[in-house]
Design an enzyme around this catalytic site. Structure first.
Site: not given
Ligand code: TTP
Ligand code: MG
Ligand code: MG
Length: 362
Positions: A4, A104-105
């Site tokens: 991720d 992103d994962e």
């Molecule tokens: P995530 O992988 O949940 O979060 P992240 O990559 O920003 O942070 P982390 O380091 O904890 O992994 O989500 C991926 C992308 O999806 C995030 O960059 C933006 C988008 N997103 C939203 O638009 N709204 C949300 O509520 C979440 C959780 C994510």
């Molecule tokens: Mg992320």
């Molecule tokens: Mg994610």
């Protein structure tokens, strides 16, 4: 292995603009209602230290970060999608099997590559991270485990730039002390309900009779909670980007309601989706059009077909019809972004719809 990307949208913005470095960065979905209304999409870890979170009202984030030299940016999905495609391409190379689960994962099955040896995981992950870092200048967090559930939970155990390896004999030790809300698939409401039953930790949940869980949560969820709390998950890594649907979305050159001008965009998106269907030997039994209007509201229309298709002309003509219907329903607003989504996917030759245990969250 589950990978991720860290603070994905905000990390991409930092990469694009070095002046953002060392400042709190907040990526926002502006609703357009007032200059400051909308929600936080994500924030970098500097902003998170002050308490900024995904989903929070922008105005609250502004208040928290006032005087902190914070930068607020609007989401740029086209850019993130492009970067995501590149990173996913890299990750794909490292797996025996590859399954993207959100922007992103992704999961990769590395059982064969590592000959089932968890001792080899650390070095392997270092190589994956190094490649993503050198080619795309991004960091990620990685979890390695005996199944998808454990890998997924391990990747969020240590962030950013984390690595957590959970070997098979350590699964219980890893899960047991966690609050039950950390178990994948358990949201705030379920956590509350479990709290009332006296279930606070994953260990508490693992000790409850499965029959009792089924009584309370129904067969599907009850069984899932029981297995998951015990670290059991037999879902294979599915060799496709998204087990449930494939979609593509683009921002129009200008906001419009003119069908003719949108047809070429619709066709291009259909072709992109078709390439992906072909790559994974899939066809689809549902076709849909998605629109983001000028006020950023999201609308969609889809049609389930009598039988699955992979025929691009059929898909294109259905999409045009659907877009026409959508324009008739929403007579007052221009369209800003246009998307195509195909779902009810099945492998060609095998007409069984693909069901996924994990739901895509983001
Ligand atoms: P995530 O992988 O949940 O979060 P992240 O990559 O920003 O942070 P982390 O380091 O904890 O992994 O989500 C991926 C992308 O999806 C995030 O960059 C933006 C988008 N997103 C939203 O638009 N709204 C949300 O509520 C979440 C959780 C994510
Ligand atoms: Mg992320
Ligand atoms: Mg994610």
């Amino acid at each position: 292995m589950h990978i991720d990307l860290d603070y994905f949208f905000a990390q991409v913005e930092e990469r694009e603009n070095s002046s953002l470095k060392d400042k709190p960065v907040v990526v926002c979905v502006y609703s357009g209602r007032t200059e400051h209304s909308g929600a936080v999409s994500t924030a970098n870890y500097i902003a998170r230290k002050f308490g900024v979170k995904s989903g929070m009202p922008i105005m609250l984030a502004e208040k928290i970060l006032s005087g902190k030299d914070a930068v607020f940016l609007a989401v740029n999905h086209e850019l993130y999608d492009k970067v995501s495609d590149k990173v996913m391409g890299i990750i794909n190379e490292f797996g025996d099997k590859f399954e993207q689960v959100s922007v992103d994962e992704a999961f990769i099955d590395v059982t064969k590559r590592l000959a089932g040896d968890f001792e080899k995981a650390e070095e392997f992950v270092a190589e994956v991270k190094k490649t993503i870092k050198s080619k795309e200048r991004l960091t990620c967090s990685v979890g390695v485990g005996p199944n998808k559930l454990i890998a997924k939970m391990a990747s969020s155990f240590k962030k950013p730039d984390g690595l957590t390896v959970v070997k098979p004999p350590d699964v219980k030790k890893f899960l047991n002390p966690m609050p039950v809300g950390k178990l994948y698939g358990i949201g705030e409401k379920t956590e509350e309900k479990m709290g009332k039953l006296g279930v606070k930790t994953i260990e508490d949940l693992a000790r409850i009779e499965v029959s009792k869980l089924i009584e309370i949560f129904g067969k599907k969820l009850g069984t899932y909670f029981h297995l998951a709390a015990n670290g059991i998950d037999n879902e294979p890594v599915q060799d496709r980007e998204s087990a449930e649907s494939l979609s593509r979305i683009a921002t129009l050159k200008e906001d419009t309601r003119n069908l003719e001008s949108m047809i070429p965009v619709l066709n291009r998106l259909s072709e992109e989706v078709k390439v992906r269907l072909d790559m994974q030997n899939l066809n689809c039994a549902s076709v849909g059009v998605i629109t983001v209007m000028e006020d950023l509201t999201l609308h969609s229309k889809s049609r389930t077909l009598d039988s699955p298709t992979e025929d691009i002309e059929t898909i294109k003509s259905i999409l045009i019809e659907l877009l026409e219907m959508l324009l008739k329903d929403k007579t007052d607003l221009n369209i800003r972004r246009l998307g195509v989504k195909v779902s009810k996917l099945s492998e060609k030759g095998k007409q069984k719809p693909i069901n996924e245990f994990f739901e895509v969250k983001s």
